[in-house]
Design a protein around this motif. Structure first.
Motif, PDB file in Angstrom:
ATOM      1  N   GLN A   1      32.261  -0.534   3.573  1.00  0.00           N
ATOM      2  CA  GLN A   1      33.110  -1.467   4.316  1.00  0.00           C
ATOM      3  C   GLN A   1      33.272  -2.928   3.406  1.00  0.00           C
ATOM      4  OE1 GLN A   1      33.026  -2.278   8.420  1.00  0.00           O
ATOM      5  NE2 GLN A   1      35.004  -3.551   8.354  1.00  0.00           N
ATOM      6  N   LYS A   2      31.974  -3.332   3.052  1.00  0.00           N
ATOM      7  CA  LYS A   2      31.703  -4.597   2.565  1.00  0.00           C
ATOM      8  C   LYS A   2      32.423  -4.607   1.150  1.00  0.00           C
ATOM      9  CE  LYS A   2      27.163  -3.879   0.899  1.00  0.00           C
ATOM     10  NZ  LYS A   2      25.972  -4.517   0.951  1.00  0.00           N
ATOM     11  N   ASP A   3      32.353  -3.452   0.495  1.00  0.00           N
ATOM     12  CA  ASP A   3      32.717  -3.302  -1.049  1.00  0.00           C
ATOM     13  C   ASP A   3      34.388  -2.850  -0.886  1.00  0.00           C
ATOM     14  OD1 ASP A   3      30.329  -3.834  -2.248  1.00  0.00           O
ATOM     15  OD2 ASP A   3      29.691  -1.712  -1.707  1.00  0.00           O
ATOM     16  N   HIS A   4      34.792  -2.258  -0.029  1.00  0.00           N
ATOM     17  CA  HIS A   4      36.396  -1.902   0.085  1.00  0.00           C
ATOM     18  C   HIS A   4      37.223  -2.866   0.466  1.00  0.00           C
ATOM     19  CE1 HIS A   4      34.629   2.534  -0.019  1.00  0.00           C
ATOM     20  NE2 HIS A   4      35.773   2.418  -1.072  1.00  0.00           N
TER      21      HIS A   4
ATOM     22  N   ASP B   1      42.363   1.031   2.683  1.00  0.00           N
ATOM     23  CA  ASP B   1      42.501   0.527   4.303  1.00  0.00           C
ATOM     24  C   ASP B   1      41.806   1.721   5.064  1.00  0.00           C
ATOM     25  OD1 ASP B   1      43.308  -1.112   6.413  1.00  0.00           O
ATOM     26  OD2 ASP B   1      44.765   0.334   6.894  1.00  0.00           O
ATOM     27  N   PHE B   2      42.130   2.995   4.456  1.00  0.00           N
ATOM     28  CA  PHE B   2      41.517   4.043   5.276  1.00  0.00           C
ATOM     29  C   PHE B   2      39.853   4.114   4.943  1.00  0.00           C
ATOM     30  CE2 PHE B   2      39.496   8.391   4.969  1.00  0.00           C
ATOM     31  CZ  PHE B   2      40.105   9.000   6.023  1.00  0.00           C
ATOM     32  N   MET B   3      39.448   3.651   4.139  1.00  0.00           N
ATOM     33  CA  MET B   3      37.903   3.585   3.745  1.00  0.00           C
ATOM     34  C   MET B   3      37.294   2.482   4.759  1.00  0.00           C
ATOM     35  SD  MET B   3      36.781   5.753   1.546  1.00  0.00           S
ATOM     36  CE  MET B   3      37.190   6.711   0.360  1.00  0.00           C
ATOM     37  N   VAL B   4      38.282   1.649   4.872  1.00  0.00           N
ATOM     38  CA  VAL B   4      37.724   0.218   5.457  1.00  0.00           C
ATOM     39  C   VAL B   4      37.589   0.445   7.233  1.00  0.00           C
ATOM     40  CG1 VAL B   4      37.927  -2.373   6.401  1.00  0.00           C
ATOM     41  CG2 VAL B   4      38.219  -1.621   3.924  1.00  0.00           C
ATOM     42  N   ASN B   5      38.509   1.116   7.552  1.00  0.00           N
ATOM     43  CA  ASN B   5      38.636   1.761   9.070  1.00  0.00           C
ATOM     44  C   ASN B   5      37.655   2.560   9.269  1.00  0.00           C
ATOM     45  OD1 ASN B   5      40.815  -0.311   9.313  1.00  0.00           O
ATOM     46  ND2 ASN B   5      42.500   1.293   9.076  1.00  0.00           N
ATOM     47  N   ASN B   6      37.271   3.458   8.361  1.00  0.00           N
ATOM     48  CA  ASN B   6      36.195   4.416   8.729  1.00  0.00           C
ATOM     49  C   ASN B   6      34.814   4.116   8.450  1.00  0.00           C
ATOM     50  OD1 ASN B   6      37.457   7.227   9.431  1.00  0.00           O
ATOM     51  ND2 ASN B   6      38.675   6.196   8.112  1.00  0.00           N
ATOM     52  N   ASN B   7      34.733   2.842   8.125  1.00  0.00           N
ATOM     53  CA  ASN B   7      33.532   2.100   7.715  1.00  0.00           C
ATOM     54  C   ASN B   7      32.617   2.719   6.694  1.00  0.00           C
ATOM     55  OD1 ASN B   7      31.510   0.192   8.418  1.00  0.00           O
ATOM     56  ND2 ASN B   7      30.352   1.312   9.998  1.00  0.00           N
TER      57      ASN B   7
ATOM     58  N   GLY C   1      10.770   7.145   5.564  1.00  0.00           N
ATOM     59  CA  GLY C   1       9.608   6.205   4.707  1.00  0.00           C
ATOM     60  C   GLY C   1       9.863   6.895   3.230  1.00  0.00           C
ATOM     61  N   LYS C   2      10.825   7.631   2.969  1.00  0.00           N
ATOM     62  CA  LYS C   2      11.160   8.343   1.715  1.00  0.00           C
ATOM     63  C   LYS C   2      12.454   8.215   1.195  1.00  0.00           C
ATOM     64  CE  LYS C   2       8.004  12.329   2.055  1.00  0.00           C
ATOM     65  NZ  LYS C   2       7.898  13.881   1.848  1.00  0.00           N
ATOM     66  N   GLU C   3      12.725   7.752   0.086  1.00  0.00           N
ATOM     67  CA  GLU C   3      14.220   7.588  -0.208  1.00  0.00           C
ATOM     68  C   GLU C   3      14.936   8.809  -0.768  1.00  0.00           C
ATOM     69  OE1 GLU C   3      14.296   4.770  -3.630  1.00  0.00           O
ATOM     70  OE2 GLU C   3      14.058   3.142  -2.166  1.00  0.00           O
ATOM     71  N   GLU C   4      16.212   8.977  -0.189  1.00  0.00           N
ATOM     72  CA  GLU C   4      16.780   9.996  -0.412  1.00  0.00           C
ATOM     73  C   GLU C   4      18.403   9.708  -1.028  1.00  0.00           C
ATOM     74  OE1 GLU C   4      17.219  13.309   2.486  1.00  0.00           O
ATOM     75  OE2 GLU C   4      14.854  13.514   2.399  1.00  0.00           O
ATOM     76  N   LEU C   5      19.056  10.764  -1.994  1.00  0.00           N
ATOM     77  CA  LEU C   5      20.185  10.217  -2.362  1.00  0.00           C
ATOM     78  C   LEU C   5      21.300  10.960  -1.504  1.00  0.00           C
ATOM     79  CD1 LEU C   5      20.003  10.705  -6.110  1.00  0.00           C
ATOM     80  CD2 LEU C   5      20.381   8.536  -4.765  1.00  0.00           C
ATOM     81  N   ILE C   6      22.192  10.610  -1.169  1.00  0.00           N
ATOM     82  CA  ILE C   6      23.237  11.153  -0.279  1.00  0.00           C
ATOM     83  C   ILE C   6      24.529  10.557  -0.593  1.00  0.00           C
ATOM     84  CG2 ILE C   6      21.855  10.886   2.073  1.00  0.00           C
ATOM     85  CD1 ILE C   6      23.991   8.775   2.873  1.00  0.00           C
ATOM     86  N   GLN C   7      25.428  11.851  -0.693  1.00  0.00           N
ATOM     87  CA  GLN C   7      26.706  11.748  -1.343  1.00  0.00           C
ATOM     88  C   GLN C   7      27.729  10.794  -0.079  1.00  0.00           C
ATOM     89  OE1 GLN C   7      28.270  15.541  -1.970  1.00  0.00           O
ATOM     90  NE2 GLN C   7      27.261  15.853  -3.772  1.00  0.00           N
ATOM     91  N   ILE C   8      28.440  10.077  -1.013  1.00  0.00           N
ATOM     92  CA  ILE C   8      29.546   9.085  -0.236  1.00  0.00           C
ATOM     93  C   ILE C   8      30.843   9.463  -0.715  1.00  0.00           C
ATOM     94  CG2 ILE C   8      30.037   6.679   0.328  1.00  0.00           C
ATOM     95  CD1 ILE C   8      27.216   7.539   1.397  1.00  0.00           C
ATOM     96  N   PRO C   9      31.729   9.384   0.191  1.00  0.00           N
ATOM     97  CA  PRO C   9      33.086   9.509  -0.289  1.00  0.00           C
ATOM     98  C   PRO C   9      33.498   8.480  -0.907  1.00  0.00           C
ATOM     99  CG  PRO C   9      32.885   9.811   2.173  1.00  0.00           C
ATOM    100  CD  PRO C   9      31.707   9.282   1.766  1.00  0.00           C
ATOM    101  N   VAL C  10      34.480   8.696  -2.075  1.00  0.00           N
ATOM    102  CA  VAL C  10      34.807   7.598  -2.991  1.00  0.00           C
ATOM    103  C   VAL C  10      36.536   7.841  -3.028  1.00  0.00           C
ATOM    104  CG1 VAL C  10      32.857   7.565  -4.330  1.00  0.00           C
ATOM    105  CG2 VAL C  10      34.595   9.035  -4.958  1.00  0.00           C
TER     106      VAL C  10
END
Length: 813
Positions: free
Chosen positions: A444-447, A435-441, A520-529
């Protein structure tokens, strides 16, 4: 290795045996080679002490060596089955020489070897543990991060914690569709008489011990130009992209051997046997838990949450990381250097941990790294049966060889591996975090779909708690069949169609990095899990849901879903604010014990065939033990057709051992070890007098097994009260197996037992009182004088009043 080596040729495979083999060992090796050649499953029973482990190792490894020595030309159908999912290491001379040079320059020269190294004449097999530079796709998380950290470690290497940097994760490939083997019709029975006839007819060749030199396993390397890889081609880059040309240039797929045993103690015994053989130089590894291999000073001293603490350090939370994890490459390079100099020898977990402490390198992840280049992998057999452990350990069994030793308890392990239990509080905590993940966007579509699953289950648990039926004191429950649970899941919107979509959502939320487009360049960013606790809940639920929906709910009838309500005392620490103000600290904390209701949702699997259904694409499964009969019922329970079966005779004569039951003690009282009789003083005194008589008659070591720790404590208290315990101690050193406790304490007790037998004094040996299915009952070697007599009092019957045991009995009968 002993000098009286024997050589046998069975089924076209040359087997080097460290001694003259018993007929039962020849029969077992014959069955194993036949099963491996024909891709058939084997069910082999050979009594304890008949040398089945040695026969398993020599026959399987010699068969594997024969594949290395054969021509790479195979039939088209075999090429399709043998095609590896990941690129295998190149076996050419140029690449192996490059590996030696690289390992020699990068290894830590200051570290001394803790293994037993022997000079041998064997040549190193190209494709050992260190093949990371040529094959990036084989690199796992630890090796990639280690390579990056090796050049960027901070100056203060003595600090155990360092700020974690951006992690590199390997790309996950989609799981390929499993291929089911067509089982051969009929059962081939193999016995020692058949082996004798084969020797007589010339089908099995036995070479004289005198004519066989002591050799070691070393796959052949040649100085000829490289013909087995693309390095000899002119257009390497173009050929690599052409699947047809690549298939012609690759060597055939050589299966790994996954050797599973019940305990880590048994793994130690197997590795000791491996050291005796000519195959002790094959690349190997041992998979084990952090409890046995973690060397971090803080994590290893934790009692219960080693896994969670390790994950937090790997995630780099609070700016801390694990220095030992970043030193994994040191252990890999150490093994590569040993192989390059022909000094590689079989090792044990203790050897790896000791070396890890010297090199300040994580033994847990190093063992997983060594699996890439290993020919044989040792592990507890639940690592091979549990789908969650296989996924976390990156174990792919497709086309491999699986050997399960001491497999008489395999049914219980298989049922437990696909069962799962979760409490209502754990579900609620997972729902709140989602719920915390969804509320913080955050994704959202996966959580959101995962949160809906947890909400539906918690609401169903709350509604079903009013339907529970009381079973005993402060316990109540309600049980649903698997098909009834599927109907309930359909009402929640979880069906065979929507579940694969939920699986994709779960895989997405576990990804810690995400690609985004920046200028225009693809970069990897860290996402909270989500936390590791929530991941465990979700993975466990999805594992049992996959089993329920598998093959159009084929295994739904093999499950029972139970909602149980019990009570537990929970300690709650509260601040004592009676004498505090804004400028003073509370003096102490008050610990309050509060009785709380616990709701547990259990998914019980009653059929071990559910777990074995995941092994349908394994090349050959070999199950061995001393007690597998009756084999027909054993095979039907596992849902596997064992085309090759063996019931071998023991190597000792009947005149050398006596087995019998004793119905009365020295005083003539009847001995009946049922629950009612064991509670009486008459039974306790009579069985004590019998045990004293055995100790006075039989010298050296005696083992006594009881059905439970509860009975052990009762007998000990009674015998100490009557003075019988003191009389036993006058004859032998008496040791009782402790319940629980540290491994070091138990090892110290065993040392006392062995020393009392070896060093004869006023007492004649020792008496070890243990419990069936305890620490002593399996995984320990009590040979010769260590067990001149074994006394078993009673039988450890399962608790028929237990709800799960009751349903298992109904399933069987």
């Amino acid at each position: 290795m002993s000098s009286d080596v024997s050589e046998y040729t069975i089924g076209g495979v040359k087997i080097i045996f460290p001694c003259k083999a018993y007929p039962s060992q020849l029969a077992m090796m014959n069955a194993i080679v036949r099963g491996l050649n024909n891709r058939q499953h084997c069910l082999l029973e050979s009594p304890t002490g008949s040398g089945k482990s040695l026969a398993l190792l020599c026959s399987a490894l010699s068969w594997q060596q024969s594949l290395y020595e054969k021509s790479p030309l195979t039939s088209s159908c075999e090429k399709e089955d043998r095609k590896p999912e990941t690129a295998l290491p190149c076996r050419c001379t140029c690449h192996s020489e490059a590996e030696r040079n690289e390992a020699a320059t990068s290894v830590n020269h200051g570290a001394s070897c803790s293994f037993n190294n022997y000079e041998t004449g064997s040549s190193v097999k190209p494709g050992g543990p260190l093949t990371n530079t040529e094959y990036k796709e084989n690199e796992t998380l630890a090796s990639k991060l280690s390579a990056k950290k090796k050049l960027s470690l901070r100056d203060n290497e003595n600090d155990d914690f360092q700020v974690d940097r951006k992690r590199i994760r390997p790309l996950e490939t989609e799981q390929q569709v499993r291929k089911r083997h067509c089982f051969a019709k009929g059962v081939q029975l193999v016995d020692a008489a058949e082996v004798y006839n084969q020797r007589k007819n010339g089908e099995l060749v036995v070479h004289s011990e005198k004519s066989v030199k002591t050799t070691t396993f070393s796959p052949q390397t040649t100085s000829d130009p490289c013909t087995e890889c693309s390095c000899s081609g002119k257009e390497t880059g173009k050929d690599a992209s052409n699947p047809k040309k690549k298939e012609k240039g690759d060597r055939p797929f050589i299966p790994k051997i996954f050797f599973g045993t019940r305990t880590h103690k048994q793994i130690s015994q197997i590795t000791r046997e491996l050291k005796r053989t000519a195959y002790s130089t094959v690349p190997m590894t041992i998979l084990s838990s952090r409890d046995h291999t973690c060397i971090h000073p803080v994590v290893s001293n934790s009692v219960s949450n080693r896994n969670e603490m390790c994950v937090e350090l790997l995630e780099g939370k609070q700016g801390k990381s694990c220095l030992y994890y970043h030193g994994v490459h040191k252990l890999s390079e150490h093994h590569a250097l040993q192989s390059a100099h022909g000094m590689y020898q079989a090792w044990d977990i203790e050897d790896l941990v000791s070396l890890g402490k010297r090199l300040r390198a994580c033994a847990y992840f190093a063992a997983r790294e060594l699996m890439v280049g290993a020919d044989i992998v040792f592990c507890p057999y639940n690592y091979l049966l549990d789908p969650q452990i296989r996924e976390s350990m990156e174990i792919n069994l497709k086309g491999q060889v699986v050997i399960l030793d001491e497999a008489h308890n395999i049914e219980d392990c298989a049922r437990e591996s696909v069962s799962y239990g979760v409490t209502e509080s754990q579900l609620r905590a997972a729902r709140e975090e989602l719920d915390f993940m969804v509320n913080n966007n955050i994704r959202q579509k996966d959580h959101e779909p995962l949160r809906a699953v947890c909400c539906s289950l918690t609401n169903w648990l709350r509604d079903s708690s009013s339907q529970l039926v009381e079973r005993g004191y402060e316990t109540s429950c309600k049980v649903w069949s698997g098909k009834e649970m599927i109907t309930i899941l359909h009402e929640m919107g979880i069906t065979g169609i929507t579940f694969p979509i939920l699986q994709k959502h779960l895989a997405a939320v576990l990804e810690k990095e995400e690609k985004i487009s920046v200028l225009g360049k693809e970069e990897l960013i860290q996402i909270p899990v989500v936390s590791s606790a929530t991941q465990i809940v979700l993975k466990g639920l999805f594992m049992v849901l996959l089993c329920l929906f598998k093959d159009n709910s084929r295994y739904a009838d093999d499950y029972k879903v139970a909602l149980q309500q019990t009570y537990a005392w929970v300690n709650e620490n509260q601040l004592d604010v009676s004498d505090t103000s804004a400028f003073t600290r509370p003096k102490h904390k008050r610990s309050l014990r509060q009785k709380t209701v616990v709701h547990m949702l259990n998914f019980w699997c009653l059929n071990p065939a559910v777990a074995f259904s995941d092994l349908s694409d394994v090349r050959t499964i070999v199950l061995t033990s001393g007690t597998l009969s009756p084999m027909d019922s054993f095979s039907s329970e596992l849902g596997v057709k064992f085309s090759i079966q063996l019931e071998a005779n023991h190597v000792i004569r009947n005149s050398q051992v006596w087995v019998g039951t004793i119905g009365a003690g020295p005083n003539g009282r009847k001995l009946c070890a049922t629950f009612q009789h064991t509670e009486t003083f008459e039974f306790q005194d009579e069985v004590g007098a019998l045990l004293l008589s055995v100790c006075q008659t039989v010298g050296q070591g005696i083992l006594c097994f009881l059905p439970s720790y509860k009975l052990l404590d009762k007998l000990k208290d009674r015998w100490m009260h009557t003075g019988l315990w003191r009389n036993l101690e006058l004859v032998k050193t008496v040791i009782a197996e402790p319940q629980g406790g540290a491994k070091s304490d138990f090892d110290e007790l065993l040392k006392i037992y062995y020393d009392a037998i070896r060093c004869k004094g006023e007492k004649d040996g020792a008496l070890l009182i243990a419990v069936c299915r305890g620490k002593v009952s399996e995984g320990l070697d009590f040979c010769d004088e260590n067990a001149r007599a074994v006394v078993t009092i009673g039988i450890p019957f399962p608790n028929v009043k237990d709800l799960q045991v009751g349903y298992q009995l109904k399933k069987l009968y």
